[in-house]
Design a protein around this motif. Structure first.
Motif, mmCIF file in Angstrom:
data_model
loop_
_atom_site.group_PDB
_atom_site.id
_atom_site.type_symbol
_atom_site.label_atom_id
_atom_site.label_comp_id
_atom_site.label_asym_id
_atom_site.label_seq_id
_atom_site.Cartn_x
_atom_site.Cartn_y
_atom_site.Cartn_z
ATOM 1 N N GLY A 129 28.808 43.709 60.148
ATOM 2 C CA GLY A 129 29.884 42.961 59.511
ATOM 3 C C GLY A 129 29.624 42.682 58.040
ATOM 4 O O GLY A 129 30.170 41.745 57.476
ATOM 5 N N THR A 130 28.807 43.532 57.384
ATOM 6 C CA THR A 130 28.445 43.331 55.977
ATOM 7 C C THR A 130 29.122 44.381 55.101
ATOM 8 O O THR A 130 29.066 45.573 55.404
ATOM 9 C CB THR A 130 26.919 43.433 55.797
ATOM 10 N N ILE A 131 29.742 43.917 54.020
ATOM 11 C CA ILE A 131 30.355 44.817 53.048
ATOM 12 C C ILE A 131 29.631 44.633 51.722
ATOM 13 O O ILE A 131 29.573 43.523 51.185
ATOM 14 C CB ILE A 131 31.852 44.517 52.856
ATOM 15 N N PHE A 132 29.079 45.726 51.203
ATOM 16 C CA PHE A 132 28.388 45.696 49.913
ATOM 17 C C PHE A 132 29.276 46.389 48.896
ATOM 18 O O PHE A 132 29.591 47.568 49.025
ATOM 19 C CB PHE A 132 27.031 46.398 50.012
ATOM 20 N N MET A 133 29.733 45.627 47.885
ATOM 21 C CA MET A 133 30.581 46.181 46.826
ATOM 22 C C MET A 133 29.780 46.218 45.542
ATOM 23 O O MET A 133 29.027 45.293 45.256
ATOM 24 C CB MET A 133 31.839 45.313 46.652
ATOM 25 N N GLN A 134 29.972 47.293 44.770
ATOM 26 C CA GLN A 134 29.252 47.379 43.499
ATOM 27 C C GLN A 134 30.087 48.103 42.457
ATOM 28 O O GLN A 134 30.967 48.880 42.792
ATOM 29 C CB GLN A 134 27.912 48.073 43.686
ATOM 30 N N GLY A 135 29.764 47.807 41.211
ATOM 31 C CA GLY A 135 30.452 48.418 40.087
ATOM 32 C C GLY A 135 31.636 47.596 39.625
ATOM 33 O O GLY A 135 32.718 47.705 40.176
ATOM 34 N N ASP A 136 31.432 46.762 38.624
ATOM 35 C CA ASP A 136 32.504 45.946 38.033
ATOM 36 C C ASP A 136 33.297 45.185 39.092
ATOM 37 O O ASP A 136 34.514 45.312 39.212
ATOM 38 C CB ASP A 136 33.458 46.804 37.192
ATOM 39 N N VAL A 137 32.600 44.365 39.856
ATOM 40 C CA VAL A 137 33.234 43.592 40.924
ATOM 41 C C VAL A 137 34.074 42.472 40.308
ATOM 42 O O VAL A 137 33.621 41.756 39.421
ATOM 43 C CB VAL A 137 32.180 42.994 41.886
ATOM 44 N N LEU A 138 35.295 42.349 40.785
ATOM 45 C CA LEU A 138 36.200 41.278 40.381
ATOM 46 C C LEU A 138 36.681 40.597 41.642
ATOM 47 O O LEU A 138 37.246 41.237 42.523
ATOM 48 C CB LEU A 138 37.400 41.842 39.608
ATOM 49 N N LEU A 139 36.438 39.279 41.739
ATOM 50 C CA LEU A 139 36.871 38.487 42.887
ATOM 51 C C LEU A 139 37.934 37.507 42.427
ATOM 52 O O LEU A 139 37.739 36.788 41.447
ATOM 53 C CB LEU A 139 35.685 37.724 43.500
ATOM 54 N N MET A 140 39.070 37.491 43.140
ATOM 55 C CA MET A 140 40.165 36.591 42.817
ATOM 56 C C MET A 140 40.410 35.660 43.997
ATOM 57 O O MET A 140 40.627 36.130 45.116
ATOM 58 C CB MET A 140 41.429 37.386 42.504
ATOM 59 N N GLN A 141 40.318 34.357 43.741
ATOM 60 C CA GLN A 141 40.564 33.332 44.747
ATOM 61 C C GLN A 141 41.510 32.312 44.136
ATOM 62 O O GLN A 141 41.082 31.452 43.375
ATOM 63 C CB GLN A 141 39.264 32.656 45.170
ATOM 64 N N GLY A 142 42.795 32.435 44.471
ATOM 65 C CA GLY A 142 43.787 31.548 43.867
ATOM 66 C C GLY A 142 43.819 31.753 42.359
ATOM 67 O O GLY A 142 43.951 32.870 41.879
ATOM 68 N N GLN A 143 43.648 30.677 41.601
ATOM 69 C CA GLN A 143 43.639 30.747 40.140
ATOM 70 C C GLN A 143 42.270 31.122 39.577
ATOM 71 O O GLN A 143 42.130 31.378 38.391
ATOM 72 C CB GLN A 143 44.075 29.397 39.542
ATOM 73 N N SER A 144 41.245 31.151 40.418
ATOM 74 C CA SER A 144 39.880 31.409 39.964
ATOM 75 C C SER A 144 39.538 32.891 40.055
ATOM 76 O O SER A 144 39.968 33.584 40.976
ATOM 77 C CB SER A 144 38.877 30.631 40.819
ATOM 78 N N THR A 145 38.743 33.346 39.099
ATOM 79 C CA THR A 145 38.222 34.709 39.128
ATOM 80 C C THR A 145 36.732 34.676 38.824
ATOM 81 O O THR A 145 36.266 33.839 38.042
ATOM 82 C CB THR A 145 38.919 35.626 38.104
#
Length: 174
Positions: A129-145
């Motif tokens: 159940g693990t996802i490894f993301m790489q390379g210019d990761v951008l996380l958006m949570q509501g108004q926060s990034t």
């Protein structure tokens, strides 16, 4: 000549303490970048035993090494989680019955609940159940990034860890 201000001086309480607090807040992104940032990800805990649905424009299967390559607007759905990419390579167990791993490339979007993340590549270990993301990761949570070099999502407990030049902008509540 520098003068030392006594602790009980009113200047210390009215000017220096708020200045110190503001400095600490300003350094939070630097502290996060140095240590990584652990955050919640997704609305619900994901069950990795749920079926994985894959939709794509084309499919190529290699029986010899037990892989399948989906290309063209690939969409992977498992429960509440959605993963989209131009190319996804699927690795099966030795018997060829169960998906062990998904490797997405070419620009990946991961959505779980109201949270969304983008990266150049993603590697999803279905069993853990693990996802490894790489390379210019951008996380958006509501108004926060938040941005980082890498992000590891634990779908079982709904958390993520961002590492490598973690950066965010903190908004004041006005």
């Amino acid at each position: 000549m520098i003068r030392r201000i006594p602790r009980n001086n009113p200047v210390t309480k009215t000017l220096l303490r708020p200045l110190a607090a503001a400095l600490c807040l300003a350094l939070l992104p630097v502290i996060a970048a140095a240590q990584g940032a652990e955050i919640a990800f997704g609305n619900v805990e994901q069950d990795p035993s749920q079926p994985v649905e894959v939709t794509a424009e084309s499919l190529s299967v290699d029986q010899d090494d037990g892989t399948a390559i989906f290309t063209g607007d690939v969409l992977i759905v498992q429960g509440e989680m959605r993963l989209a990419a131009p190319k996804v390579e699927v690795f099966y167990d030795e018997a060829g019955n169960r998906i062990q791993r998904l490797k997405a490339s070419g620009g990946v979007t991961l959505v779980s609940g109201d949270d969304a993340a983008e990266a150049a590549n993603a590697d999803y270990s279905v069993e853990s159940g693990t996802i490894f993301m790489q390379g210019d990761v951008l996380l958006m949570q509501g108004q926060s990034t938040l941005t980082a070099d890498r992000m590891t999502v634990d779908t079982r407990d709904g958390t993520a860890r961002m590492e490598g030049r973690v950066r965010t902008v903190l908004q004041s509540n006005d």
